[in-house]
Each structure stands twice: as C-alpha cells, then as structure tokens.
Design an enzyme around this catalytic site. Structure first.
Site, PDB file in Angstrom:
ATOM      1  N   LEU A 259     -21.430  25.432  27.919  1.00 46.75           N
ATOM      2  CA  LEU A 259     -21.066  24.690  26.715  1.00 46.75           C
ATOM      3  C   LEU A 259     -20.486  25.645  25.678  1.00 46.75           C
ATOM      4  O   LEU A 259     -21.183  26.539  25.185  1.00 46.75           O
ATOM      5  CB  LEU A 259     -22.306  23.989  26.133  1.00 46.75           C
ATOM      6  CG  LEU A 259     -22.995  22.991  27.074  1.00 46.75           C
ATOM      7  CD1 LEU A 259     -24.403  22.694  26.592  1.00 46.75           C
ATOM      8  CD2 LEU A 259     -22.179  21.718  27.185  1.00 46.75           C
ATOM      9  N   CYS A 343     -11.221  22.822  31.188  1.00 48.38           N
ATOM     10  CA  CYS A 343     -11.052  22.942  29.738  1.00 48.38           C
ATOM     11  C   CYS A 343      -9.851  22.120  29.276  1.00 48.38           C
ATOM     12  O   CYS A 343      -8.721  22.351  29.719  1.00 48.38           O
ATOM     13  CB  CYS A 343     -10.865  24.400  29.340  1.00 48.38           C
ATOM     14  SG  CYS A 343     -10.651  24.639  27.558  1.00 48.38           S
ATOM     15  N   LYS A 382     -15.411  24.428  38.636  1.00 48.44           N
ATOM     16  CA  LYS A 382     -15.724  23.227  37.848  1.00 48.44           C
ATOM     17  C   LYS A 382     -14.417  22.608  37.370  1.00 48.44           C
ATOM     18  O   LYS A 382     -13.605  23.286  36.738  1.00 48.44           O
ATOM     19  CB  LYS A 382     -16.606  23.566  36.650  1.00 48.44           C
ATOM     20  CG  LYS A 382     -17.062  22.351  35.847  1.00 48.44           C
ATOM     21  CD  LYS A 382     -18.039  22.758  34.746  1.00 48.44           C
ATOM     22  CE  LYS A 382     -18.649  21.528  34.075  1.00 48.44           C
ATOM     23  NZ  LYS A 382     -17.715  20.814  33.222  1.00 48.44           N
ATOM     24  N   GLY A 445     -21.668  14.213  33.902  1.00 49.90           N
ATOM     25  CA  GLY A 445     -21.162  13.204  32.974  1.00 49.90           C
ATOM     26  C   GLY A 445     -22.152  12.111  32.632  1.00 49.90           C
ATOM     27  O   GLY A 445     -22.631  11.399  33.515  1.00 49.90           O
ATOM     28  N   ARG A 470     -23.864  17.430  27.407  1.00 48.91           N
ATOM     29  CA  ARG A 470     -24.212  16.813  26.115  1.00 48.91           C
ATOM     30  C   ARG A 470     -25.620  16.241  26.132  1.00 48.91           C
ATOM     31  O   ARG A 470     -26.300  16.215  25.101  1.00 48.91           O
ATOM     32  CB  ARG A 470     -23.207  15.718  25.766  1.00 48.91           C
ATOM     33  CG  ARG A 470     -21.853  16.230  25.326  1.00 48.91           C
ATOM     34  CD  ARG A 470     -20.940  15.070  24.983  1.00 48.91           C
ATOM     35  NE  ARG A 470     -20.759  14.175  26.113  1.00 48.91           N
ATOM     36  CZ  ARG A 470     -20.551  12.867  26.021  1.00 48.91           C
ATOM     37  NH1 ARG A 470     -20.509  12.292  24.835  1.00 48.91           N
ATOM     38  NH2 ARG A 470     -20.375  12.128  27.099  1.00 48.91           N
TER      39      ARG A 470
END
Length: 599
Positions: A259, A343, A382, A445, A470
């Site tokens: 992150l 990204c 990723k 996700g 998140r």
C-alpha cells in the site's frame, strides 16, 4: 473547409469532455498530436459539406483528477537554525562535548541554548528508551524527561540495551553507507545484470544459459568455503530450474497488500500482530533505489516480526528490474520480489511502468524472464484485469507469467480505468485463476469481513489465498476475524489502543525528535483517512459492513467512537494530538488519497 477526419475527432472530444466519459489513453498518439494545439481552446468549424452539425467555439476543461489530492504541500517544515546539530545529540556522561566537523553547518551548536528553546516534552516516558535502553534521538527527543539530565547529557541503560540487542525486535535492510556511495558513483558491480542487453525477447532468451551459469556458480561459491578448483563440469553450469529456487507455500495465506504511503513498517507490524501471514513493502521505484535514495530505501526496511516479507518494484524496462533485483538479493534480507503491473497513476503509466507494461508485451516478457533468471528467491506478479473497462486481458497474460518464470500471480479485480469506483469482478478473477493453473493465484478486491472472504473463496475455489488492502486499512483486525471466523465488535478504546501502539512503532521507526514526531503524525493522519470509515458492528442495520457503501453520519456509543468516525481532517488532527501532543504552528494536513472509493 477543415479536414473532416480531424473535425470528427475534435467533435468526439468535445462531447466526451461534456460527459466526462473518455480518457486520452483511448486515442492514438497520432491523433493526440493533431489535437495538442487545441487542447486548451478548440475552435471547431464543421461545415455542412462534412455532414456534421456545426459546433460553436468551446473550451476544453481539464479532466478532473481522481484518487489523489494533487496540490498537497509538506505538512511541516523544520527550522534548522533552532534544531541541535546531529553531532551533539548523543552527548554522554563524559564532560567532553563532541565537535562538529561540517563546513557551514546550519544547525545549532549551543546545547544549553537548545534546551532553553526546545518545545515542552510531549510525555514523561520515552518508548524507545524503555524498550532498548537508549534513545537514538538523544537530547532532541520530545519524550526525553527520563533520559536527559538537567545539564544536557543523555543517559543510557546498559543492562536494558544489552537485553534488547539479544532479545529485542529489530529493523533489517538498512542501507549501508558504502553501498550508497557505490550506487551514487555507479561503482556497484552488477555482474549478472550486465548480461541483459536486449529488449528483444528472442535475443534475451539466448542469454538464459549464460545468466543461469553465473547464478549457479555464485550459489556454489556461497555454499562452499573453498574456491572452485579445476574445469567447470556440466553439473556446475546446469540451468537452475524453477523448482530448485527457494520456495514459499502460498496456500491459504493471508496477504497484506503493498500500500503506497500507508503500508509503512509500523502499520505492517500492527497487521502482523492481528494475524497477517505475508507482508510486502510499499511500491519502490527501481530508478530511485539504484540511485541510493534514502527515502526509497526506507520502503524495503523489514521488521523482525515479518517472517515472510517481500519488496514490490516498479520500472518500465528490464535493465532497471534486473539491476534492482540483483542489488536487493545481495544486500537485503527479503523472501520474494513482486513486479507491479497494477499501478494506475498517470505519471507511472505514461512512462510505461505499472499498468503501462501490459501494453508492451515484448518488454514485459523480457522483464519477467530476465528477473526470474537472476533471482534465487521467488518472483511474483501483481496486476489488474486490464487497462480499459471493456477489455480484460489478464487471463491472456496469466499462462505467460507461468511460462516466463513467475512463482505467484495476484489479480486485482478491477481495470486501470475503474480505479476503485466499481466493485471487484471475482468471476473474472476465477477465469484468470483457471487460465494460470498450476501457477498459484491470489485474489484481491473488496474484502472487509469474514463473510467477504468466505464468498471469495467459494466463488473462486482455485485461489491459493487472498490479498487484502483497503480492508486492512479500515479494520486491521480483519485477519483475526478471518482466522477466527467471526465478526468482531471492537470497542473505541481498543481501537484507540491500536493507535497508541502505532504511534509508538512510528516513534521507533521515524524517531522521537521534532521531525520524527511530525512524520509519525503525518502517516497516522493518512491512516485515519481510511480508518474513520469503519462502522461499529452494533450500529449496523445489516451487518457486515460493505467496503463501497458510504454510511450516513452517525453518533457513536461514546464521544471517542463518534470522534473516530468523523470524516473531517480537523478531527483526525485532534486524535493525533492525544498521542503526539499539539501540532506546531505551521502545520497543515491534506490527505494524499481522496475518499472517492465509495459508490
């Protein structure tokens, strides 16, 4: 009369800008060049001969930047003239005062004067002194009551220091000064990466044998105390197979996502204590690492509690990837390296890094193949579903990643265009997992509870595990919830204790002087910009909470719970003042990430 083709493109752009539905990335470079002179103000004159309705002169409004606050400034500026010189901060019990050998040093050199103007201590106990027997910030510590004497000397508890050195927790992967100098002077020996000379994949494949020969010889030299004697045999130069690399069992592991900004070492320590199995550092730019930039090397630091730790790299060519991979493998203690193909930032994407590599298959193949050949630790990838909303391409690349040498693939169930404005597509994640088999795949996700985790694993039974980003920022105890299969109604006092622990870890990591305190405050506030979104379980009408549902304003069960749920940055600053004292006069804060991830 204007050219109909050019006018048609201009007309499409005007309509698209009005609807805010088009990104410049959809248009070819040739068409962009045609439009460049008219991007600020377009005078579009479509005649009847072009079979288009006439359009009036209109202004092109700049597309709204989403996801980040672009106009942020520094939260705090240090006044060097009122700060003590670093040569004096560790003044011990001896009467000798260390001398400063810097020419034109801008810092203060009068210890008594510094102690007179030094701001009042934030607290009476220094966390660093208590755990390690010494405080690295010495006389400048803002918690220095118990280790700074009245005559300006710094105390050291030798017994506690020896105990800490043998039993305590430590931070690894510090950049050595000699390595930094070698990188800046470009004297570092990249003997393996020097073989990477071609973007062309067919030529790069021909280098595999030479690269693997050097890798194998290097491993043999490390294993043997004696130098190799005699001719090289076939056993010495046999290609290092994928299964002969260091392996990691990825099955049923809970990953903390890399992150940017908020995935720092203190936050990773918090997540480890709540049950995260694998952690990964923030995205690091290869070019900055190779320049020896201290701020970038801070991203690869590893705490001793992180038993499985990796570093995520971002670059746009195989030269940078291979050099950085070789450097990290030689000079740091890490378990895997992750290539960032997800990204979405405009600056990274336009330079061909992050998601931009998905548009350059030959370069991408060269990056993955060459880096995999050089490394003796696992290489992971990723990526997102693709670049555009209606063009998923991850399932095409998944089997290629397997063939190119990747040990693991993580798929984030959104495209670059979607950012976080849509829900993750777990059905497509299953398509990618099936295409990649037998390569292990992680799904990423919208996981914010055990129910979300369970649904994801049932939707995609082929997954090796899940990665949480998140969800961990909003509630870092999610790892405990998943492992204990429950919904934890954590109290506001327990959440505040987590913030206390984060503040202590931050002071240990960034220091307890003025600069360290304000760095800790800044990153704490960045985390609070996510943490406030948590809704206590008892207040939910239909638990569990969903990650993309914006709740109405609510009053908590006590004042602290209400304060911690406030979306106002001024209230986050109040929380930080409870832990780190009052903010300085010239302090201001604007969060890096906007709270636009709600639907």
């Amino acid at each position: 009369m204007c050219d109909s083709g050019i006018c048609k493109i201009k007309a499409e752009y005007i309509l698209a800008e009005q609807k805010r539905e088009v990104d410049l990335d959809h248009v070819s470079d040739k068409d962009k060049n045609v439009l460049k002179p008219d991007l600020n103000e377009a005078d579009v004159c479509l005649d009847d001969d072009d079979n288009h309705p006439p359009l009036k002169k209109q202004k092109f409004s700049k597309k709204k930047l989403k996801g980040q606050n672009k106009s942020r400034g520094p939260t705090f500026r240090i006044n060097k003239e009122s700060e003590l010189c670093s040569s004096l901060i560790m003044r011990g019990d001896t009467n000798e005062t260390p001398a400063c050998h810097k020419v034109n040093c801008p810092f203060l050199h009068d210890i008594q004067k510094y102690l007179e103007i030094k701001p009042k201590d934030i607290g009476d106990t220094c966390y660093n002194y208590q755990i390690s027997g010494t405080c690295s910030r010495g006389l400048t510590c803002r918690f220095g009551f118990e280790h700074i004497t009245s005559d300006g000397k710094n105390k050291i508890n030798e017994k506690q220091r020896q105990k800490f050195e043998t039993e305590g927790s430590h931070t690894k992967n510090q950049l050595r000064h000699d390595i930094q100098i070698a990188l800046r002077k470009r004297n570092y020996n990249f003997e393996l990466s020097a073989l990477i000379k071609y973007y062309n994949t067919s030529k790069a494949k021909k280098l595999d044998f030479r690269i693997m020969k050097k890798v194998t010889l290097k491993m043999l030299k490390k294993k043997s105390e004696n130098k190799l004697i005699g001719a090289i045999t076939d056993e010495d130069i046999i290609k290092l197979r994928q299964r002969e690399k260091k392996t990691i069992d990825w099955t049923d592991k809970l990953f903390l996502s890399p992150l940017t900004t908020v995935g720092n070492l203190p936050f990773r320590r918090i997540c480890k204590e709540f049950g995260a199995d694998v952690t990964c550092g923030e995205m690091a730019m290869c070019s900055s690492l190779l320049q020896g930039a201290p701020q970038e090397w801070a991203l690869v630091k590893r705490h001793s509690s992180e038993d499985i730790f990796g570093v995520q790299l971002c670059a746009n060519n195989p030269y940078l990837f291979t050099k950085c991979g070789e450097l990290l493998q030689n000079e740091t203690d890490i378990d895997f390296i992750d290539i960032n193909l997800g990204c979405p930032l405009e600056l990274v994407y336009k330079q061909g890094g992050g998601c931009g590599l998905l548009r350059r298959q030959n370069v991408l193949e060269s990056c993955v193949r060459n880096l995999s050949n050089i490394l003796t630790i696992p290489l992971t990838v990723k990526c997102r579903t693709g670049i555009y909303n209606n063009d998923n391409i991850a399932h095409v690349f998944a089997p290629k990643f397997r063939d190119w040498g990747a040990s693991l693939l993580t798929i984030h169930g959104r495209s670059r265009e979607q950012r976080y404005t849509k829900s993750a597509d777990w059905q497509y994640i299953r398509t990618v997992a099936q295409a990649a088999a037998p390569l292990p795949v992680l799904g990423n996700g919208d996981i914010l509870s055990y129910a979300d985790y369970k649904l994801a694993r049932e939707t995609v039974p082929e997954l090796a595990g899940v990665m949480i980003g998140r969800g961990a920022l909003i509630k870092p105890w999610i790892y405990t919830e998943i492992k204990e299969q429950k919904l934890w109604d954590i109290s506001s006092s327990e959440r505040f204790d987590i913030l206390k622990k984060y503040a202590n870890y931050g002071l240990e990591h960034w220091g307890s002087d003025n600069k360290g305190v304000e760095n800790t405050r800044r990153f704490l506030l960045e985390w609070l910009s996510f943490l406030y979104r948590y809704i206590p379980v008892e207040l939910l009408e239909c638990p569990p909470q969903k990650i993309n549902e914006r709740p109405p304003y609510f009053r908590g069960r006590n004042d602290l719970e209400t304060l911690m749920a406030s979306p106002s940055a001024s209230d986050w600053i109040k929380i930080s003042e409870m832990l780190l004292g009052p903010v300085p006069d010239n302090f201001h804060f604007l969060p890096k990430h906007k709270a636009n991830s709600y639907r």
